[in-house]
Motif scaffolding. Structure first.
Motif, short mmCIF file in Angstrom:
data_model
loop_
_atom_site.label_atom_id
_atom_site.label_comp_id
_atom_site.label_asym_id
_atom_site.label_seq_id
_atom_site.Cartn_x
_atom_site.Cartn_y
_atom_site.Cartn_z
N CYS A 130 34.12 70.13 48.70
CA CYS A 130 34.93 69.59 47.60
C CYS A 130 34.49 68.17 47.27
CB CYS A 130 36.40 69.58 47.98
SG CYS A 130 37.21 71.18 47.96
N GLU A 131 34.31 67.38 48.30
CA GLU A 131 33.92 65.99 48.10
C GLU A 131 32.55 65.90 47.42
OE1 GLU A 131 34.24 61.94 48.01
OE2 GLU A 131 35.79 63.38 48.57
N ARG A 132 31.61 66.74 47.83
CA ARG A 132 30.27 66.73 47.23
C ARG A 132 30.34 67.04 45.73
NH1 ARG A 132 27.85 70.69 49.99
NH2 ARG A 132 27.96 72.17 48.29
N PRO B 82 41.48 67.40 50.64
CA PRO B 82 41.21 66.44 51.70
C PRO B 82 40.40 67.08 52.83
CG PRO B 82 43.58 66.71 51.33
CD PRO B 82 42.87 67.67 50.45
N GLN B 83 39.48 66.34 53.38
CA GLN B 83 38.71 66.76 54.55
C GLN B 83 37.79 67.94 54.29
OE1 GLN B 83 38.90 64.83 57.30
NE2 GLN B 83 40.36 63.58 56.21
N CYS B 84 37.38 68.16 53.05
CA CYS B 84 36.45 69.25 52.75
C CYS B 84 35.18 68.65 52.17
CB CYS B 84 37.06 70.24 51.77
SG CYS B 84 35.91 71.58 51.32
N ALA B 85 34.08 68.79 52.91
CA ALA B 85 32.81 68.19 52.50
C ALA B 85 32.30 68.80 51.19
CB ALA B 85 31.78 68.36 53.60
N GLN C 286 37.21 75.96 45.34
CA GLN C 286 38.61 75.82 45.73
C GLN C 286 39.33 77.16 45.69
OE1 GLN C 286 39.88 72.62 43.16
NE2 GLN C 286 39.73 71.18 44.86
N ALA D 53 39.62 66.96 44.68
CA ALA D 53 38.99 67.53 45.87
C ALA D 53 40.03 67.68 46.96
CB ALA D 53 37.87 66.61 46.35
N GLN E 229 32.99 66.70 43.77
CA GLN E 229 33.74 65.63 43.09
C GLN E 229 32.84 64.43 42.84
OE1 GLN E 229 36.97 66.03 42.02
NE2 GLN E 229 36.56 64.16 40.90
N VAL E 230 32.04 64.05 43.82
CA VAL E 230 31.11 62.92 43.66
C VAL E 230 30.08 63.25 42.58
CG1 VAL E 230 29.26 61.63 44.80
CG2 VAL E 230 31.45 61.98 45.97
#
Length: 57
Positions: free
Chosen positions: A19-21, A14-17, A49, A12, A23-24
């Motif tokens: 991407c984080e969502r 960094p600092q991208c909601a 991305q 993901a 990835q989780v």
């Protein structure tokens, strides 16, 4: 014989909601052994991305 290759997970950004969502979601689906959903989330992450962060695909 046909050899199936699974691409390496894309980290993901960094600092991208978004991407984080994704990835989780990949990690949770993998923990549940729901590999189809994990693959779907990896595809969504890669597309995001590419579109949002200039990644290649």
């Amino acid at each position: 014989m046909y050899e199936r290759r699974t691409p390496a997970p894309t980290p993901a950004a960094p600092q991208c909601a978004t991407c984080e969502r994704h990835q989780v979601a990949v990690e949770r689906a993998t923990e549940r052994r729901d590999y189809s959903h994990a693959t779907d989330e990896r595809v969504l992450l890669a597309r995001h991305q590419r579109d949002a962060h200039g990644g290649t695909w």
